[in-house]
Design an enzyme around this catalytic site. Structure first.
Site, short mmCIF file in Angstrom:
data_model
loop_
_atom_site.label_atom_id
_atom_site.label_comp_id
_atom_site.label_asym_id
_atom_site.label_seq_id
_atom_site.Cartn_x
_atom_site.Cartn_y
_atom_site.Cartn_z
CB SER A 196 -0.91 0.02 1.33
OG SER A 196 -0.18 -0.30 2.40
CG HIS A 249 -3.82 -1.64 -2.40
ND1 HIS A 249 -4.27 -0.32 -2.28
CD2 HIS A 249 -3.62 -2.08 -0.93
CE1 HIS A 249 -4.21 0.12 -0.94
NE2 HIS A 249 -3.65 -0.85 -0.27
CD GLU A 306 -6.53 1.79 -5.04
OE1 GLU A 306 -6.87 2.89 -4.92
OE2 GLU A 306 -5.45 1.50 -4.06
CG ASN A 312 -4.08 3.40 1.26
OD1 ASN A 312 -5.47 3.01 1.46
ND2 ASN A 312 -3.20 2.56 0.97
N1 3HC Z 1 -13.23 -9.80 8.32
C1 3HC Z 1 -14.73 -10.53 7.83
N2 3HC Z 1 -15.62 -9.98 7.66
C2 3HC Z 1 -15.78 -8.90 8.51
C3 3HC Z 1 -14.96 -8.31 9.21
C4 3HC Z 1 -13.54 -8.88 9.31
N3 3HC Z 1 -12.35 -8.53 9.90
N4 3HC Z 1 -15.40 -7.27 9.77
C5 3HC Z 1 -16.68 -7.08 9.51
N5 3HC Z 1 -17.06 -8.27 8.67
C6 3HC Z 1 -18.23 -8.43 8.09
C7 3HC Z 1 -19.26 -8.81 9.08
O1 3HC Z 1 -19.18 -10.48 9.29
C8 3HC Z 1 -20.42 -8.37 8.49
O2 3HC Z 1 -20.94 -9.25 7.44
P1 3HC Z 1 -22.42 -9.63 7.19
O3 3HC Z 1 -22.92 -8.40 6.76
O4 3HC Z 1 -22.43 -10.63 5.95
O5 3HC Z 1 -23.03 -10.41 8.51
C9 3HC Z 1 -20.06 -7.09 7.84
O6 3HC Z 1 -18.71 -7.20 7.49
C10 3HC Z 1 -20.55 -5.67 8.65
O7 3HC Z 1 -19.74 -6.12 9.90
P2 3HC Z 1 -20.29 -5.43 11.35
O8 3HC Z 1 -21.95 -5.45 11.28
O9 3HC Z 1 -19.73 -6.33 12.23
O10 3HC Z 1 -19.69 -4.09 11.25
P3 3HC Z 1 -19.88 -2.73 10.61
O11 3HC Z 1 -21.34 -2.77 10.00
O12 3HC Z 1 -19.63 -1.65 11.45
O13 3HC Z 1 -18.99 -3.03 9.32
C11 3HC Z 1 -16.65 -2.63 8.34
C12 3HC Z 1 -17.55 -3.19 9.56
C13 3HC Z 1 -17.17 -3.36 7.17
C14 3HC Z 1 -15.28 -2.69 8.68
C15 3HC Z 1 -17.16 -0.87 8.24
O14 3HC Z 1 -16.89 -0.40 9.47
C16 3HC Z 1 -16.20 -0.34 7.09
O15 3HC Z 1 -16.73 -0.49 6.05
N6 3HC Z 1 -15.35 0.44 7.69
C17 3HC Z 1 -14.43 1.05 6.80
C18 3HC Z 1 -13.10 0.09 6.54
C19 3HC Z 1 -12.13 0.82 5.61
O16 3HC Z 1 -12.11 1.96 5.30
N7 3HC Z 1 -11.52 -0.03 5.11
C20 3HC Z 1 -10.08 0.40 4.33
C21 3HC Z 1 -9.27 0.86 5.16
S1 3HC Z 1 -7.65 1.33 4.14
C22 3HC Z 1 -6.94 -0.08 3.66
O17 3HC Z 1 -7.31 -1.41 4.00
C23 3HC Z 1 -5.65 0.18 2.68
C24 3HC Z 1 -4.45 -0.36 3.46
O18 3HC Z 1 -3.60 -0.36 2.32
C25 3HC Z 1 -4.34 0.74 4.45
#
Ligand code: 3HC
Length: 574
Positions: free
Chosen positions: A120, A141, A153, A191
């Protein structure tokens, strides 16, 4: 149909394990490689926990889980990826380490195998140049959590064979994800837009502008993001954020991209976020839920629902009047003349009708809300009000003289509130004889759930506590901050939106790719280009100018593209 049948994943940390799970769910044969047995056991733990969670939530049957896990072979021997068509590297972000991994892959993999990196923050081109097959290297990515986030990506360097890219794009599509194809640039699309915003949130927190809870609540409630920036930083890992910001800064040389000092301190202290049990928040154990720790929340004050005065008759004033009346408060509004009072009434009826159409209220609530409102051109009508909210056009001299007038008529103990966004609250406070009784109020969305209350250097603590309590009685979640341009939400969202406009202007990615990246990679309810159009380019330019005039950072000047479209009277997507 993808030409890749058997895929290797090197590194089974959070991202690698997530990627292996996605591939196995897509019915591919997967070989997962780790450095030693302990790391392999941790990787197996990630895979079992993630799929186990899906079984618990009845999203997956026990049998399907066994099938998925059965498709993944785990090994500590690189030789086991020899038969793979594609290998994805997901080891920690150190070039030296990646160089060693790619040298191994180069040695063991078939000549026609494609090698991908999930980096990343490092340059895919630089990684490609450490191998003997730079044309077969792509970036792929994924986003955390990989099984959930839909974006991938796909990065091509200037050397990448288009067939290798096409193969990876087809694979990603086959996995039910959305690929966005882009060139090699630090931070890629998502990112590059997300991480500077997180870094800025860290700096804002470090400056004492607002509590971590208020910063997170502001962005969640004010803009509909799935997570606040400090919670998300903890989830991504503060070490990853730090390394990625370093890489982005190295490329951009933009001072906003220098990692926030607090970020470096936390990483030095080994507080890397959720994975280590502590970052900005404290967790029960690594990877678990947040526990309440030292953060002292201000004590809540008990108050009656206020009698609210609103000055103004434009959209903002009407939105505030509607919000207050719907929450059960009596509202007196004052507009410039009878015609403006009438126009405001019509707009109010219209707004309430729209709320009925959207199923938010019924006919009876509309009638009751309207009965709580009185309008007049007489400013003297505000004499009994507990809370007097100024919501007139953004003209500093008009606001200043209006505040002096409000000061003359308001009762002792009344709190005077400004919605100004282009001028500091303190400037208006000083136009009155009771600067200690003046606060700022921003409602980032109307109708919305969030109110940001800003206090100045002279606001008395009693007024601040009472203002928060009174505004809380208007059915709004209140967050507190200092008197700085943009409060919390606008200070964080408009620089991010401006960055997106600059990315579009530079031609790095088109509007659809930029919007898809933020929606599908980071769970944003809307992409930044669509968001700029929705919020209005005039508002974007106005807020950015206010942010620039406070910070004097060149990157905060509105992107020329915004000004051009604004002058042309067009939206970015028109
Ligand atoms: N692994 C697998 N599944 C997961 C999980 C995990 N760690 N966390 C959550 N889930 C699943 C749950 O099982 C649930 O699935 P379902 O709807 O089929 O039952 C679904 O995701 C929703 O989970 P929750 O109801 O527990 O929680 P939320 O509704 O709060 O969602 C989230 C959690 C999907 C993480 C949401 O908060 C989100 O979209 N957050 C933003 C995440 C983000 O910005 N990611 C990008 C980060 S940057 C990056 O990764 C790049 C790197 O290079 C830095």
């Amino acid at each position: 149909m993808s030409r890749f049948r058997k895929v290797g994943v090197v590194g089974l940390g959070t991202m690698g394990a997530g990627i292996a799970e996605v591939l196995a769910r897509g019915e591919l044969e997967v070989v997962g490689i780790e450095i030693n047995e302990d790391a392999l056991a941790r990787g197996r733990g990630h895979l079992e926990a993630s799929t186990g969670r899906a079984v618990k939530r009845s999203k997956l049957t026990g049998e399907a889980q066994r099938e998925i896990l059965g498709r993944i072979t785990l090994s500590t021997d690189f030789q086991d990826v020899a038969g793979c068509d594609l290998v994805i590297e997901a080891v920690p972000e150190r070039l030296e380490l990646k160089r060693r991994v790619f040298a191994e892959l180069d040695r063991v993999c078939r000549a026609d195998a494609v090698l991908a990196t999930n980096t990343s923050s490092l340059s895919v081109t630089e990684i490609a140049m450490t191998t003997n097959r730079p044309t077969a290297i792509v970036g792929v990515h994924f986003f955390n959590p990989a099984p959930v986030m839909k974006l991938v990506e796909v990065i091509s360097t200037v050397l990448t064979d288009p067939e290798a890219t096409a193969g990876v794009v087809a694979l990603v599509e086959g996995l039910g994800k959305t690929p966005v194809s882009i060139g090699d640039r630090a931070g890629f699309v998502a990112n590059r837009l997300l991480l500077p915003y997180l870094n800025q949130a860290v700096a804002l927190y470090d400056s004492g502008h607002a509590t971590r809870e208020d910063i997170d609540a502001a962005m969640k409630l004010g803009t509909g993001l799935p997570m606040g920036p400090l919670t998300l930083s903890d989830m991504i890992g503060l070490d990853i954020l730090l390394e990625a910001m370093e890489a982005i800064y190295t490329e951009s040389r933009d001072l906003r991209h220098v990692p926030a000092p607090l970020l470096r301190r936390l990483v030095t202290a080994g507080l890397l976020g959720r994975k280590t049990g502590r970052g900005f928040y404290t967790y029960e154990k690594p990877g678990s839920a947040v526990v309440r720790d030292h953060a002292a929340l201000p004590e809540a004050v008990e108050v009656e629902r206020p009698l609210v005065g609103v000055v103004g008759s434009g959209d903002l004033a009407v939105g505030i009047i509607e919000t207050c009346a719907r929450a059960g408060a009596e509202v007196r509004f004052v507009a410039g003349d009878d015609t403006k009072v009438k126009a405001a009434w019509l707009a109010l009826e219209d707004a309430l009708e729209q709320s009925i159409a959207k199923g938010r209220i019924d006919e009876l609530s509309k009638k009751a809300a309207l009965e709580r409102i009185t309008g007049s051109p007489e400013i003297g009508r505000l004499v009994d009000c507990d809370l007097i909210i100024e919501a007139v056009a953004e003209d500093v001299s008009v606001k200043r003289s209006l505040f002096a007038t409000i000061d003359d008529v308001a009762k002792a103990g009344a709190i005077l509130v400004t919605t100004a966004s282009a001028v500091p609250v303190i400037e208006l406070a000083m136009a009155t004889d009771r600067p200690a009784a003046v606060v700022g109020l921003h409602l980032p969305e109307l109708p919305g759930k969030l109110a940001e209350v800003a206090t100045t250097v002279v606001t008395s603590p009693e007024v601040a506590a009472r203002a928060v309590a009174l505004i809380g009685r208007l059915g709004l979640e209140v967050v507190r901050c200092r008197d700085r341009a943009g409060f919390i939400v606008d200070a964080l969202r408009f620089p991010y939106l401006n960055d997106a406009a600059r990315m579009l202007e530079a031609g790095y990615a088109d509007a659809d790719s930029i919007d898809a990246a933020m929606r599908l990679g980071c769970g944003y309810p809307a992409g930044p280009i669509a968001e700029l159009d929705r919020l209005g380019l005039d508002r974007a330019v106005r807020v950015l100018r206010a942010l620039y005039s406070e910070a004097r950072q060149a990157a905060l000047t509105p992107a020329p593209l915004l000004e051009e479209y604004l002058i042309a009277g067009r939206t970015l997507r028109s």
